[in-house]
Design a protein around this motif. Structure first.
Motif, PDB file in Angstrom:
ATOM      1  N   PRO A 169      -6.955 -14.079 -19.227  1.00  0.00           N
ATOM      2  CA  PRO A 169      -6.800 -13.504 -18.596  1.00  0.00           C
ATOM      3  C   PRO A 169      -5.375 -13.890 -17.982  1.00  0.00           C
ATOM      4  O   PRO A 169      -6.090 -15.529 -17.426  1.00  0.00           O
ATOM      5  CB  PRO A 169      -7.330 -12.774 -17.593  1.00  0.00           C
ATOM      6  CG  PRO A 169      -8.541 -12.702 -18.942  1.00  0.00           C
ATOM      7  CD  PRO A 169      -8.851 -13.763 -19.871  1.00  0.00           C
ATOM      8  N   ALA A 170      -4.839 -14.021 -18.362  1.00  0.00           N
ATOM      9  CA  ALA A 170      -3.640 -14.913 -17.465  1.00  0.00           C
ATOM     10  C   ALA A 170      -3.517 -14.981 -16.477  1.00  0.00           C
ATOM     11  O   ALA A 170      -3.231 -15.920 -15.026  1.00  0.00           O
ATOM     12  CB  ALA A 170      -1.586 -14.237 -17.960  1.00  0.00           C
ATOM     13  N   VAL A 182       0.756 -26.871 -27.875  1.00  0.00           N
ATOM     14  CA  VAL A 182      -0.249 -25.844 -27.933  1.00  0.00           C
ATOM     15  C   VAL A 182      -0.361 -24.921 -27.969  1.00  0.00           C
ATOM     16  O   VAL A 182       0.544 -24.273 -27.686  1.00  0.00           O
ATOM     17  CB  VAL A 182      -0.827 -26.313 -26.371  1.00  0.00           C
ATOM     18  CG1 VAL A 182      -2.142 -25.134 -25.670  1.00  0.00           C
ATOM     19  CG2 VAL A 182      -1.062 -27.848 -26.027  1.00  0.00           C
ATOM     20  N   ALA A 183      -0.840 -24.184 -28.155  1.00  0.00           N
ATOM     21  CA  ALA A 183      -0.692 -22.945 -28.215  1.00  0.00           C
ATOM     22  C   ALA A 183      -2.730 -21.527 -27.915  1.00  0.00           C
ATOM     23  O   ALA A 183      -3.777 -22.977 -28.182  1.00  0.00           O
ATOM     24  CB  ALA A 183      -0.538 -22.484 -29.805  1.00  0.00           C
ATOM     25  N   TRP A 184      -2.865 -21.044 -27.738  1.00  0.00           N
ATOM     26  CA  TRP A 184      -4.026 -20.299 -27.936  1.00  0.00           C
ATOM     27  C   TRP A 184      -4.121 -18.970 -28.974  1.00  0.00           C
ATOM     28  O   TRP A 184      -3.961 -18.189 -29.643  1.00  0.00           O
ATOM     29  CB  TRP A 184      -4.018 -19.426 -25.767  1.00  0.00           C
ATOM     30  CG  TRP A 184      -3.563 -19.782 -25.050  1.00  0.00           C
ATOM     31  CD1 TRP A 184      -1.821 -20.389 -24.870  1.00  0.00           C
ATOM     32  CD2 TRP A 184      -4.544 -20.967 -24.556  1.00  0.00           C
ATOM     33  NE1 TRP A 184      -1.802 -21.511 -23.825  1.00  0.00           N
ATOM     34  CE2 TRP A 184      -3.969 -21.856 -23.347  1.00  0.00           C
ATOM     35  CE3 TRP A 184      -6.238 -21.189 -24.584  1.00  0.00           C
ATOM     36  CZ2 TRP A 184      -3.845 -22.559 -22.662  1.00  0.00           C
ATOM     37  CZ3 TRP A 184      -5.993 -21.712 -23.063  1.00  0.00           C
ATOM     38  CH2 TRP A 184      -5.337 -22.975 -22.742  1.00  0.00           C
ATOM     39  N   GLN A 185      -6.169 -18.890 -28.632  1.00  0.00           N
ATOM     40  CA  GLN A 185      -6.354 -18.233 -29.676  1.00  0.00           C
ATOM     41  C   GLN A 185      -7.526 -16.967 -29.460  1.00  0.00           C
ATOM     42  O   GLN A 185      -8.380 -17.311 -28.484  1.00  0.00           O
ATOM     43  CB  GLN A 185      -6.788 -18.781 -31.125  1.00  0.00           C
ATOM     44  CG  GLN A 185      -7.895 -19.293 -30.562  1.00  0.00           C
ATOM     45  CD  GLN A 185      -9.253 -20.576 -31.098  1.00  0.00           C
ATOM     46  OE1 GLN A 185      -8.814 -21.568 -32.720  1.00  0.00           O
ATOM     47  NE2 GLN A 185      -9.676 -19.549 -32.361  1.00  0.00           N
ATOM     48  N   SER A 186      -8.288 -16.092 -29.832  1.00  0.00           N
ATOM     49  CA  SER A 186      -9.387 -15.088 -29.888  1.00  0.00           C
ATOM     50  C   SER A 186      -8.899 -14.218 -28.287  1.00  0.00           C
ATOM     51  O   SER A 186      -9.742 -14.003 -27.406  1.00  0.00           O
ATOM     52  CB  SER A 186     -10.934 -15.827 -29.170  1.00  0.00           C
ATOM     53  OG  SER A 186     -10.626 -17.175 -30.646  1.00  0.00           O
ATOM     54  N   ALA A 187      -7.457 -13.783 -27.984  1.00  0.00           N
ATOM     55  CA  ALA A 187      -7.991 -13.265 -26.598  1.00  0.00           C
ATOM     56  C   ALA A 187      -8.542 -11.938 -26.798  1.00  0.00           C
ATOM     57  O   ALA A 187      -8.656 -11.104 -27.966  1.00  0.00           O
ATOM     58  CB  ALA A 187      -6.319 -13.306 -26.482  1.00  0.00           C
ATOM     59  N   GLY A 188      -8.853 -11.518 -25.414  1.00  0.00           N
ATOM     60  CA  GLY A 188      -9.647 -10.316 -25.877  1.00  0.00           C
ATOM     61  C   GLY A 188      -8.910  -8.935 -25.585  1.00  0.00           C
ATOM     62  O   GLY A 188      -7.071  -9.483 -25.194  1.00  0.00           O
ATOM     63  N   ARG A 189      -9.249  -8.023 -26.081  1.00  0.00           N
ATOM     64  CA  ARG A 189      -8.510  -6.987 -26.247  1.00  0.00           C
ATOM     65  C   ARG A 189      -8.275  -5.756 -25.225  1.00  0.00           C
ATOM     66  O   ARG A 189      -9.335  -4.700 -24.871  1.00  0.00           O
ATOM     67  CB  ARG A 189      -8.812  -6.423 -27.695  1.00  0.00           C
ATOM     68  CG  ARG A 189      -8.676  -6.726 -28.671  1.00  0.00           C
ATOM     69  CD  ARG A 189      -9.660  -5.965 -30.218  1.00  0.00           C
ATOM     70  NE  ARG A 189      -8.815  -7.330 -30.883  1.00  0.00           N
ATOM     71  CZ  ARG A 189      -9.405  -6.747 -32.510  1.00  0.00           C
ATOM     72  NH1 ARG A 189      -9.336  -5.479 -32.694  1.00  0.00           N
ATOM     73  NH2 ARG A 189      -8.914  -7.479 -33.375  1.00  0.00           N
ATOM     74  N   THR A 190      -7.946  -6.057 -24.113  1.00  0.00           N
ATOM     75  CA  THR A 190      -7.334  -5.592 -23.201  1.00  0.00           C
ATOM     76  C   THR A 190      -6.241  -5.488 -22.464  1.00  0.00           C
ATOM     77  O   THR A 190      -5.431  -6.436 -22.841  1.00  0.00           O
ATOM     78  CB  THR A 190      -8.054  -6.683 -21.806  1.00  0.00           C
ATOM     79  OG1 THR A 190      -7.411  -7.094 -21.444  1.00  0.00           O
ATOM     80  CG2 THR A 190      -9.973  -6.612 -22.236  1.00  0.00           C
ATOM     81  N   PRO A 191      -5.472  -4.311 -21.582  1.00  0.00           N
ATOM     82  CA  PRO A 191      -4.449  -4.264 -21.372  1.00  0.00           C
ATOM     83  C   PRO A 191      -3.755  -5.504 -20.857  1.00  0.00           C
ATOM     84  O   PRO A 191      -2.705  -5.391 -20.548  1.00  0.00           O
ATOM     85  CB  PRO A 191      -4.557  -3.148 -20.585  1.00  0.00           C
ATOM     86  CG  PRO A 191      -6.163  -2.445 -20.870  1.00  0.00           C
ATOM     87  CD  PRO A 191      -6.561  -3.138 -20.867  1.00  0.00           C
ATOM     88  N   GLU A 192      -4.921  -6.389 -20.227  1.00  0.00           N
ATOM     89  CA  GLU A 192      -3.456  -6.838 -19.108  1.00  0.00           C
ATOM     90  C   GLU A 192      -3.174  -8.264 -20.045  1.00  0.00           C
ATOM     91  O   GLU A 192      -3.687  -8.343 -21.164  1.00  0.00           O
ATOM     92  CB  GLU A 192      -4.997  -8.143 -17.924  1.00  0.00           C
ATOM     93  CG  GLU A 192      -6.099  -8.647 -18.479  1.00  0.00           C
ATOM     94  CD  GLU A 192      -6.622  -9.109 -17.614  1.00  0.00           C
ATOM     95  OE1 GLU A 192      -6.208  -9.668 -16.729  1.00  0.00           O
ATOM     96  OE2 GLU A 192      -7.884  -8.673 -17.818  1.00  0.00           O
ATOM     97  N   PRO A 193      -2.642  -8.908 -19.697  1.00  0.00           N
ATOM     98  CA  PRO A 193      -1.629 -10.512 -20.310  1.00  0.00           C
ATOM     99  C   PRO A 193      -2.907 -11.358 -20.504  1.00  0.00           C
ATOM    100  O   PRO A 193      -3.229 -11.470 -19.534  1.00  0.00           O
ATOM    101  CB  PRO A 193      -0.674 -10.366 -19.813  1.00  0.00           C
ATOM    102  CG  PRO A 193      -0.395 -10.216 -18.120  1.00  0.00           C
ATOM    103  CD  PRO A 193      -1.911  -9.150 -18.273  1.00  0.00           C
ATOM    104  N   TRP A 194      -2.712 -12.114 -21.395  1.00  0.00           N
ATOM    105  CA  TRP A 194      -4.246 -12.848 -21.897  1.00  0.00           C
ATOM    106  C   TRP A 194      -2.841 -14.896 -21.892  1.00  0.00           C
ATOM    107  O   TRP A 194      -1.665 -14.371 -22.351  1.00  0.00           O
ATOM    108  CB  TRP A 194      -4.954 -12.996 -23.324  1.00  0.00           C
ATOM    109  CG  TRP A 194      -5.960 -12.285 -22.250  1.00  0.00           C
ATOM    110  CD1 TRP A 194      -5.243 -10.513 -22.499  1.00  0.00           C
ATOM    111  CD2 TRP A 194      -6.751 -12.110 -23.027  1.00  0.00           C
ATOM    112  NE1 TRP A 194      -6.801 -10.071 -22.168  1.00  0.00           N
ATOM    113  CE2 TRP A 194      -8.025 -10.939 -22.305  1.00  0.00           C
ATOM    114  CE3 TRP A 194      -8.061 -13.300 -22.965  1.00  0.00           C
ATOM    115  CZ2 TRP A 194      -9.539 -10.948 -22.217  1.00  0.00           C
ATOM    116  CZ3 TRP A 194      -9.177 -13.192 -22.533  1.00  0.00           C
ATOM    117  CH2 TRP A 194      -9.866 -12.434 -22.507  1.00  0.00           C
ATOM    118  N   LEU A 195      -3.392 -15.505 -22.091  1.00  0.00           N
ATOM    119  CA  LEU A 195      -2.719 -17.384 -21.956  1.00  0.00           C
ATOM    120  C   LEU A 195      -2.037 -16.814 -23.728  1.00  0.00           C
ATOM    121  O   LEU A 195      -2.517 -16.465 -24.204  1.00  0.00           O
ATOM    122  CB  LEU A 195      -3.384 -17.926 -22.313  1.00  0.00           C
ATOM    123  CG  LEU A 195      -3.591 -18.602 -20.110  1.00  0.00           C
ATOM    124  CD1 LEU A 195      -4.813 -19.371 -20.452  1.00  0.00           C
ATOM    125  CD2 LEU A 195      -2.803 -18.361 -19.144  1.00  0.00           C
ATOM    126  N   GLY A 196      -1.052 -17.272 -23.220  1.00  0.00           N
ATOM    127  CA  GLY A 196      -0.299 -17.624 -24.795  1.00  0.00           C
ATOM    128  C   GLY A 196       0.519 -19.209 -24.994  1.00  0.00           C
ATOM    129  O   GLY A 196       0.912 -19.641 -23.818  1.00  0.00           O
TER     130      GLY A 196
END
Length: 331
Positions: A197-198, A229-243
């Motif tokens: 999460p961001a 650099v990139a990010w992967q496997s973010a959770g499926r939640t309403p809040e923003p995740w690192l990208g």
């Protein structure tokens, strides 16, 4: 997964920690509930996870891979310092849990416990949770020493650079007559790690900076002219995740043109498991096929002999520091 013959009295305990994964299909539902902090998944969510496991052969190989890593570290430590270490393994979400492994070590009478998380980068919502649980479980029965983030270990950087070079070669990078930097720029390398999460950034977490530094070290060792650099496997939640998300990056590379292939190096992971074998080898591979870009992934470290030596290095370094500190307190 414990180690060392006889009593642990007088030895240094080593608590190796990893995520854990279901060992049988019927364990998937309770596992999913646990990682959701006690909230059972919906039928649709459970079916999707089961489908992901089915796509990689039925279950994740993480249990076997982690067992091999723990055994490998134990062997190297025993070779280097016979009788000095007792090794135990604890998982975050499956048996044996971190607390069970910590209890095993303290019951054996070890003089201190070195905590090693099988993740090279540190994060408050990642490896720190493992370390906090371990320290709480030990409860002051003996000193607990956490191995700090170890992504910068020179031998680890060399291993990853070697894998990046091999992956580039598999795509034909360097085959052109011109070769060199100009050719490699047509085969960008993307380093990935598990997104969080961001909001971790707002709390002062240095996880993103660690990943950037880690990628830079490997890119320099491999002589890369083009990487990110990139990010992967973010959770499926309403809040923003690192990208940015790795899938979006691959699509953008295809749209920009001039790219003949892509290498992805999951630098945040040290073994084959669902996030590598499905999120990259299945899901990302489908995106690359869709946009017409050849894709190569670097080989996982797993229990490679040289990687086991790296893990033994960081354990022994932490133990040496603890011994010096202990001697200073006693003087």
């Amino acid at each position: 997964m414990s180690g060392g013959s006889g009593s642990g009295a007088g030895r240094t305990g080593v608590l190796v920690m990893a995520h854990g994964t279901p060992s049988r299909r019927e364990e998937i539902a309770p596992f999913y509930t646990r990682i959701r902090r006690g909230r059972p998944p919906s039928a649709e969510q459970l079916a999707e996870l089961e489908d992901r496991y089915a796509a990689i052969g039925g279950l994740s190989p993480l249990t076997e891979r982690t067992r091999a890593q723990v055994d490998g570290v134990r062997v190297v430590l025993e070779q280097r310092a016979p009788g000095r270490y007792t090794v135990a393994y604890g998982a975050k979400h499956t048996a044996p849990l971190i607390e069970e492994a910590a209890a095993e070590l303290t019951a054996a009478g070890v003089t201190r416990v070195i905590g090693l998380v099988l993740a090279p980068h540190g994060a408050s919502m990642g490896s720190q949770e493992y370390l906090d649980r371990a320290e709480a479980a030990i409860g002051g029965k003996c000193p607990f020493i956490a191995v700090p983030p170890w992504y910068g270990e020179p031998d680890l950087v060399a291993l990853l650079a070697e894998r990046v070079t091999d992956a580039l070669a598999s795509l034909g990078a360097g085959d052109d007559d011109a070769g060199g930097e100009g050719d490699q720029r047509r085969f960008p390398v993307i380093f990935t790690a598990h997104s969080l999460p961001a909001r971790v950034v707002d709390s002062g977490d240095t996880y993103p900076e660690q990943l950037e530094e880690s990628a830079r070290l490997v890119a320099e060792a491999a002589g890369l002219a083009r990487w990110q650099v990139a990010w992967q496997s973010a959770g499926r939640t309403p809040e923003p995740w690192l990208g940015p998300d790795i899938r979006d990056v691959v699509r953008q590379l295809a749209e920009s043109g001039g790219c003949r292939g892509v290498v992805v190096c999951p630098i945040g992971f040290v073994t084959d498991h669902l996030e590598v074998l499905y999120d990259l080898d299945v899901e990302l591979a489908a995106v690359a096929t869709e946009v017409g870009l050849p894709l190569a992934r670097t080989a996982s470290l797993n229990d490679e002999r040289r990687f086991m030596a790296v893990l033994a290095d960081v354990v022994m370094a932490a133990d040496d520091v603890a011994q010096v500190a202990g001697a200073a307190r006693g003087s």
